[in-house]
Scaffold this motif. Structure first.
Motif, PDB file in Angstrom:
ATOM      1  N   ALA A 144       0.834  -1.207   0.000  1.00  0.00           N
ATOM      2  CA  ALA A 144       0.000   0.000   0.000  1.00  0.00           C
ATOM      3  C   ALA A 144       0.869   1.257   0.000  1.00  0.00           C
ATOM      4  O   ALA A 144       0.590   2.219  -0.731  1.00  0.00           O
ATOM      5  N   ALA A 145       1.932   1.264   0.788  1.00  0.00           N
ATOM      6  CA  ALA A 145       2.817   2.436   0.856  1.00  0.00           C
ATOM      7  C   ALA A 145       3.516   2.668  -0.476  1.00  0.00           C
ATOM      8  O   ALA A 145       3.641   3.818  -0.926  1.00  0.00           O
ATOM      9  N   ALA A 146       3.966   1.605  -1.124  1.00  0.00           N
ATOM     10  CA  ALA A 146       4.655   1.754  -2.417  1.00  0.00           C
ATOM     11  C   ALA A 146       3.720   2.334  -3.469  1.00  0.00           C
ATOM     12  O   ALA A 146       4.097   3.247  -4.215  1.00  0.00           O
ATOM     13  N   MET A 147       2.494   1.830  -3.527  1.00  0.00           N
ATOM     14  CA  MET A 147       1.551   2.329  -4.525  1.00  0.00           C
ATOM     15  C   MET A 147       1.140   3.770  -4.249  1.00  0.00           C
ATOM     16  O   MET A 147       1.100   4.595  -5.173  1.00  0.00           O
ATOM     17  N   GLU A 148       0.842   4.080  -2.996  1.00  0.00           N
ATOM     18  CA  GLU A 148       0.449   5.446  -2.650  1.00  0.00           C
ATOM     19  C   GLU A 148       1.574   6.435  -2.974  1.00  0.00           C
ATOM     20  O   GLU A 148       1.336   7.525  -3.505  1.00  0.00           O
ATOM     21  N   THR A 149       2.800   6.040  -2.684  1.00  0.00           N
ATOM     22  CA  THR A 149       3.938   6.917  -2.976  1.00  0.00           C
ATOM     23  C   THR A 149       4.138   7.074  -4.474  1.00  0.00           C
ATOM     24  O   THR A 149       4.429   8.180  -4.957  1.00  0.00           O
ATOM     25  N   ALA A 150       3.973   6.007  -5.234  1.00  0.00           N
ATOM     26  CA  ALA A 150       4.103   6.097  -6.698  1.00  0.00           C
ATOM     27  C   ALA A 150       3.078   7.064  -7.272  1.00  0.00           C
ATOM     28  O   ALA A 150       3.399   7.883  -8.143  1.00  0.00           O
ATOM     29  N   LEU A 151       1.863   6.998  -6.777  1.00  0.00           N
ATOM     30  CA  LEU A 151       0.825   7.920  -7.252  1.00  0.00           C
ATOM     31  C   LEU A 151       1.129   9.355  -6.828  1.00  0.00           C
ATOM     32  O   LEU A 151       0.926  10.290  -7.602  1.00  0.00           O
ATOM     33  N   THR A 152       1.646   9.536  -5.625  1.00  0.00           N
ATOM     34  CA  THR A 152       2.020  10.867  -5.158  1.00  0.00           C
ATOM     35  C   THR A 152       3.136  11.448  -6.015  1.00  0.00           C
ATOM     36  O   THR A 152       3.076  12.612  -6.427  1.00  0.00           O
ATOM     37  N   CYS A 156       3.066  14.772  -8.305  1.00  0.00           N
ATOM     38  CA  CYS A 156       4.045  15.852  -8.091  1.00  0.00           C
ATOM     39  C   CYS A 156       4.695  16.247  -9.408  1.00  0.00           C
ATOM     40  O   CYS A 156       4.874  17.440  -9.674  1.00  0.00           O
ATOM     41  N   VAL A 157       5.039  15.283 -10.217  1.00  0.00           N
ATOM     42  CA  VAL A 157       5.681  15.563 -11.489  1.00  0.00           C
ATOM     43  C   VAL A 157       4.720  16.312 -12.415  1.00  0.00           C
ATOM     44  O   VAL A 157       5.121  17.218 -13.132  1.00  0.00           O
ATOM     45  N   ARG A 158       3.451  15.969 -12.380  1.00  0.00           N
ATOM     46  CA  ARG A 158       2.452  16.656 -13.216  1.00  0.00           C
ATOM     47  C   ARG A 158       2.282  18.107 -12.804  1.00  0.00           C
ATOM     48  O   ARG A 158       2.022  18.958 -13.624  1.00  0.00           O
TER      49      ARG A 158
END
Length: 160
Positions: A144-152, A156-158
């Motif tokens: 869950a932490a890996a996926m949430e961070t990937a989406l964050t 951020c890049v967008r």
């Protein structure tokens, strides 16, 4: 209990992410619980096409995670367990695996869910493995932490 104060993992829509799991083979019962927890989290987030890579032990997690990061995965979940013994081996393996996984995340700018249990005994590991009767589900939490961070990171890049 070590999980006191931990946030509740958020269920996110990660259907467009490529997520890989790298899991050690030491301590079958604990590893089966961690892997099942990670798979549940990925399913809850609608991640399809699960890639699971198995390595001998925790020491090998970073090199496999680096190869996965280099091959374009958006997030990696690293799962393993090291149980303290009577020698300094525990300290060396825990330090090397932790530092290596951190380096993979920073060097490749790919979130690495940290599901490496570093326990004093088998009972502690079983209590964190997400098995029936366990108090914690570290495999689920790491995924869950890996996926949430990937989406964050993607957001951020967008925006910047």
């Amino acid at each position: 209990m070590s999980g006191k104060g931990a946030p509740t993992p958020e269920v996110v829509d990660a259907s467009d992410l490529r997520v890989a799991v790298v899991a050690a083979r030491w301590h079958d019962e604990v590893m089966n619980g961690l892997l099942n927890g990670a798979e549940r989290a990925l399913k809850d987030a609608s991640v399809g096409g699960l890639t699971v890579v198995r390595v001998p032990g925790a020491f090998e997690l970073p090199v496999a995670a680096a190869a996965l990061a280099k091959s374009g995965y958006d997030a990696i979940v690293a799962l393993g367990v090291v149980i303290r013994g009577g020698t300094p081996h525990f300290d060396y393996v825990c330090s090397a695996a932790t530092d290596g996984l951190n380096r993979v995340a920073i060097d490749h700018v790919v979130p690495v869910g940290f599901g490496l249990l570093t326990c004093d005994n088998e009972e502690q590991a079983l209590d964190r493995a997400g098995l029936e009767g366990s108090h914690e589900d570290k495999g689920y939490e790491a995924a869950a932490a890996a996926m949430e961070t990937a989406l964050t990171l993607r957001d951020c890049v967008r925006h910047y």
